[in-house]
Structures are given as structure tokens and as C-alpha cells.
Enzyme design. Sequence first.
Site, short mmCIF file in Angstrom:
data_model
loop_
_atom_site.label_atom_id
_atom_site.label_comp_id
_atom_site.label_asym_id
_atom_site.label_seq_id
_atom_site.Cartn_x
_atom_site.Cartn_y
_atom_site.Cartn_z
N LYS A 1 15.10 -69.72 19.32
CA LYS A 1 14.22 -69.92 18.15
C LYS A 1 13.39 -71.17 18.33
O LYS A 1 13.92 -72.21 18.71
CB LYS A 1 15.08 -70.04 16.88
CG LYS A 1 14.27 -70.14 15.62
CD LYS A 1 14.85 -71.12 14.61
CE LYS A 1 14.53 -72.56 14.97
NZ LYS A 1 14.92 -73.55 13.97
N SER B 1 29.00 -74.47 31.07
CA SER B 1 29.36 -73.54 30.00
C SER B 1 29.91 -74.28 28.79
O SER B 1 30.51 -75.35 28.93
CB SER B 1 30.42 -72.56 30.50
OG SER B 1 29.86 -71.79 31.54
N GLY C 1 -3.75 -36.75 -17.47
CA GLY C 1 -4.33 -35.83 -16.49
C GLY C 1 -5.41 -36.47 -15.64
O GLY C 1 -5.89 -37.56 -15.94
N THR C 2 -5.79 -35.76 -14.57
CA THR C 2 -6.76 -36.31 -13.61
C THR C 2 -8.15 -36.50 -14.25
O THR C 2 -8.85 -37.46 -13.92
CB THR C 2 -6.88 -35.41 -12.38
OG1 THR C 2 -7.12 -34.06 -12.81
CG2 THR C 2 -5.59 -35.43 -11.55
N ARG D 1 9.39 -37.32 -8.78
CA ARG D 1 10.27 -36.73 -7.77
C ARG D 1 10.70 -37.71 -6.69
O ARG D 1 11.59 -37.42 -5.88
CB ARG D 1 9.60 -35.51 -7.14
CG ARG D 1 9.72 -34.27 -8.04
CD ARG D 1 9.23 -33.04 -7.32
NE ARG D 1 7.77 -32.97 -7.31
CZ ARG D 1 7.06 -32.32 -6.37
NH1 ARG D 1 7.67 -31.71 -5.38
NH2 ARG D 1 5.75 -32.29 -6.44
N GLU E 1 -5.96 -24.09 -11.91
CA GLU E 1 -4.66 -24.70 -11.62
C GLU E 1 -3.59 -23.61 -11.49
O GLU E 1 -3.64 -22.59 -12.19
CB GLU E 1 -4.28 -25.69 -12.72
CG GLU E 1 -5.15 -26.93 -12.74
CD GLU E 1 -5.17 -27.65 -11.40
OE1 GLU E 1 -4.08 -28.01 -10.90
OE2 GLU E 1 -6.26 -27.83 -10.83
N ASP F 1 -1.81 -41.20 -3.23
CA ASP F 1 -0.60 -40.66 -2.59
C ASP F 1 -0.93 -39.66 -1.50
O ASP F 1 -0.07 -38.90 -1.06
CB ASP F 1 0.34 -40.04 -3.65
CG ASP F 1 -0.32 -38.91 -4.41
OD1 ASP F 1 -1.51 -38.64 -4.18
OD2 ASP F 1 0.37 -38.29 -5.24
N ASN G 1 5.18 -36.52 -2.61
CA ASN G 1 5.79 -36.40 -3.93
C ASN G 1 7.29 -36.65 -3.92
O ASN G 1 7.88 -36.86 -4.97
CB ASN G 1 5.54 -35.00 -4.51
CG ASN G 1 4.06 -34.75 -4.71
OD1 ASN G 1 3.42 -35.42 -5.51
ND2 ASN G 1 3.49 -33.83 -3.95
N ASN H 1 20.95 -78.15 16.44
CA ASN H 1 19.64 -78.67 16.02
C ASN H 1 19.60 -79.09 14.56
O ASN H 1 18.63 -79.64 14.10
CB ASN H 1 18.56 -77.61 16.28
CG ASN H 1 18.85 -76.29 15.59
OD1 ASN H 1 20.00 -75.93 15.40
ND2 ASN H 1 17.80 -75.58 15.23
#
Length: 456
Positions: A350, A404, A79-80, A15, A153, A104, A226, A385
Site C-alpha cells: 500500500k 524473515s 402514467g407516461t 418488481r 396497450e 430503465d 423490471n 507504519n
Amino acid sequence: MASNVVIMAAGKGTRMKSALPKVLHKLAGRSLLQHVLNTVEALGSQQRTVVITGHGAEAVEAAVAAPGLQFVRQQPQLGTGHAIQQVSPVLDTALDTTLILNGDVPLIRAETACALVEACGGQRLALLTIELDDPTGYGRIVREGEQVRAIVEHKDASAAQREIREVYTGMMAAPTKLLQRWVSQLSNDNAQGEYYLTDIVAMAVAEGVPVVAAQAGGETEVLGVNSPLQLADLERRFQRQQAESLMEAGVRLADPARFDLRGRLTCGQDVEIDIGCVFEGDVVLGEGVRVGPHCVIRNARIGAGVQVAAFTHIDGAQVGSQAQIGPFARLRPGAQLAEEVHIGNFVEVKNSTLARGAKANHLAYLGDATVGERVNYGAGSISANYDGVNKHRTVIGDDVLIGSNCVLVAPVEIGAGATIGGGSTISKNAPAGQLTVARARQVSLPGWQRPVKKPK
Ligand code: UD1
Ligand code: CA
């Protein structure tokens, strides 16, 4: 507390509709799986931690690899229960408890995981459960009286069982040796044709092994991801938690709903942060710092009393106390600003050091430069630079005034107290205390006339 810790992370995450494996999607700048691993780290060093990978296994393993962390691959994913079957041979049976977490479910708290392990104590099957207003899709906790009898389930549940609002969160702690035996006895005779880890509950009950349910502290720590929508929802919950703990410590956030911390933020007293700011990595804000709206600050130390105005971007920089930065300023890695430095709009700095009181207020670039105290660096001036191959330094002494639109072609040095006339291109060192001008002389032509159109 020593136990095996198994983190299930083999699932596809269909998903999410993403090429990236689900557990590598980021919450507050860290992958979902990394959140779980960091929580496990907080449990102490005696854990044996195993991650079950499958979908995108190589990417997942490369992303979270760490010394002592073991991976077991589950191919295909049946499956788990099947996942735990794969990991069963590598569990350390000298550790009598095995904690099972999900890659997750990122916000599980260490206290809760610890409580689960203690509830198991190597002897009981401890399930983490929660009551939900809408339990659709989850495994239901079936009880007889107080006693847990089984997990059913959603797809296998009867209409009556679907009314049960107490659900299994997907996290449990089980006695290691019993877990190994139970998963070896699982079948896939169910609505999804999968090996359900949750079937071990009925096995424990049948054998008289006590099953205990520990209730989660709150919904947020058991929510799984999910879909992009759920990911964004969890992100906001997590950001809210972080915002609240900062506000409890006295930080004034203009709006906790418009605040993002992806890392660590340490604040002194009386810090104010306006809306829409993002903090990344490790950021320290000193006492009284004020950050204007829509700033991005990453890996930075900002001294006391500094004002960072709107839309400023700071990355890998250090800013001395009482400095003023922005609006629209950009400090890149290696920018080291002393006290009372001013960096104004559209100025980029920088890998440069600016001493106390130096100012670059408009439209300028300082790269690989060393800038003395009280230097005033004019609008539109640039330290050139880079010669196309190498970077060179520009060194500007104390009290220098750069007019300037100057180009300082590095390597070059401007002596203390020097003044550089506006529009100069300086490619040789300029002596201290003198005015140096390097541009075409201004000429005026008396009697010159513009061409005129001839009448037709
Ligand atoms: C599972 C539980 C359900 C619980 C729910 C909580 C089972 C049979 N059911 O449901 O009771 O309410 O979690 O979210 O355990 N995984 C693998 N390999 C696999 C299958 C899954 O590693 O073969 C991983 C997934 O990546 C995920 C976790 O296991 O991290 C849970 O899988 P998922 O499919 O989301 O669980 P459900 O079947 O929805
Ligand atoms: Ca499933």
C-alpha cells in the site's frame, strides 16, 4: 443535432423488490439511468436534457446530478402521458424535436437515438418499434396497410390486436410544440386509468401529422429492466458485447461468458485473460500481459509482459513491465512497482514505491515504504507504519536483504546493502552494508533437564 431529451425515471420498479429506486440499480458498475445519460452525452452538447423523477426522487437526483441537467418531479405517477405533462412547461420550444427515452432501458445506442430524432425532423412523430416473438405486456403498433394508426396497450388490446408482434419500445421523438398540445389533451379513460403517452399516436393520425416507425437495431438496446432476472440477463448481454469487441481487437479471453468489465479496459497486443476476472474503473494492460483466473483489477496500469497470477487483487496501482504479481497478492492504492518487481502470495503493498527488481515473495506487508532496487524482503516481514495516530515511512536502500519475520518500525531507514537478521524488530536506522540483528540472543543451558512426572 439539437433537441430536447426527456428521460422518464419516475416509476417505482415494484418488481425489483428493492429499497433502491429501479433506475439506480447497476449494470456493469454504472446505474441504469447513468447509462442513458452517457448515451445522451454522446449525442452532442446542444441537448436540453430533463429527467423526470418521482419514486426516490431525491436519491435519483443526487446520484446523477450534473451541470446543465434538469429534473422535473412527477408526484404522483399517473402514467407516461402524465409524466410528459409535467415536463411540458420546461421544454425548449426553440428546439423543434423532443426525444423521449426511458431511465430503465440502459443500452439504447446513440445511433438509434439520433436516427429517431432525424426521423422526426421537428415535423413527424417517430416511434421506435421492434418485432418480438413474445409481445405480451407491450403496446402494439396498429397499422392500416403500411400506415401506423395507433398504439394500443396490451391491457386495452383486442384478441386480434394481441396477435400483433410489432411493439412500441417506449422511445419516441416528437415535434415539441405538437407534443405539448397533444399531452394536454390526454384522458385516462382506459383499462389502467392512466394517462397514456401512446395515445398521442392516434391524435397525430387524426390531424394528418405523419407517423413513422423506426426499427431498433436489435433487441438488447430496447430491453427494459423490471426485475432482478431481467437485470442479470441484460448484464450478461452487455458483458458479451464488451467481450466481443475486446476479442475483435485481439484480446484472448479464456471464456467471454466468465468475464466482467465495469468500466474501461485498454489492452496492448497479445493480452490473455483467464476466467472469472473483474475489471473496474480504468484499467490499462500493456502488450503481452497475462492475467490468471479470478483476479480483480481496478484503476490500474499494468506494464508490458507482466504476469498476474490467480486470485490477485489490484486497486489503484501501477505495475512496471515484466513484473510478476501473485498468486493471492494484494496491491492497494499508491502501490508503484517498477520493472521486474516480484510480489508473491499473501503480500500486501500500500502507498509504497518498489524500485526495479525488488522482491517480496511471501506473507508480507509493505505500507508507506520506499524500497530500493533488488531488495529482497523476507517472508513474514512487516513495515509497522502506524503508531496509532500517524503513518510513517520506511525507507529501504538498494540491495538490502530483509530476513524473515522482521518488523520495521517506521519512521526508519535501512542503508543500501544492509542485511537485517531474521526476526529482528528494527526501530532505529540500520547502517548501510552491515548486518543488523535486533532480537534476543540465543542461549543454550547445558545440564538443563525437563521436569519429569512423579510415579504415583
Ligand atoms: C410503456 C408503453 C408501452 C410500451 C412499453 C415499453 C405507455 C402507456 N405504454 O408501457 O406501449 O410497449 O412502455 O416498455 O406509455 N413512468 C413515469 N411516470 C409514470 C409512469 C411511467 O416516469 O407515471 C416511466 C417509468 O419509470 C418507465 C417508463 O415511464 O421508465 C415506462 O413506464 P412503464 O410503466 O414501464 O411502461 P408501460 O406502462 O409498461
Ligand atoms: Ca404502466
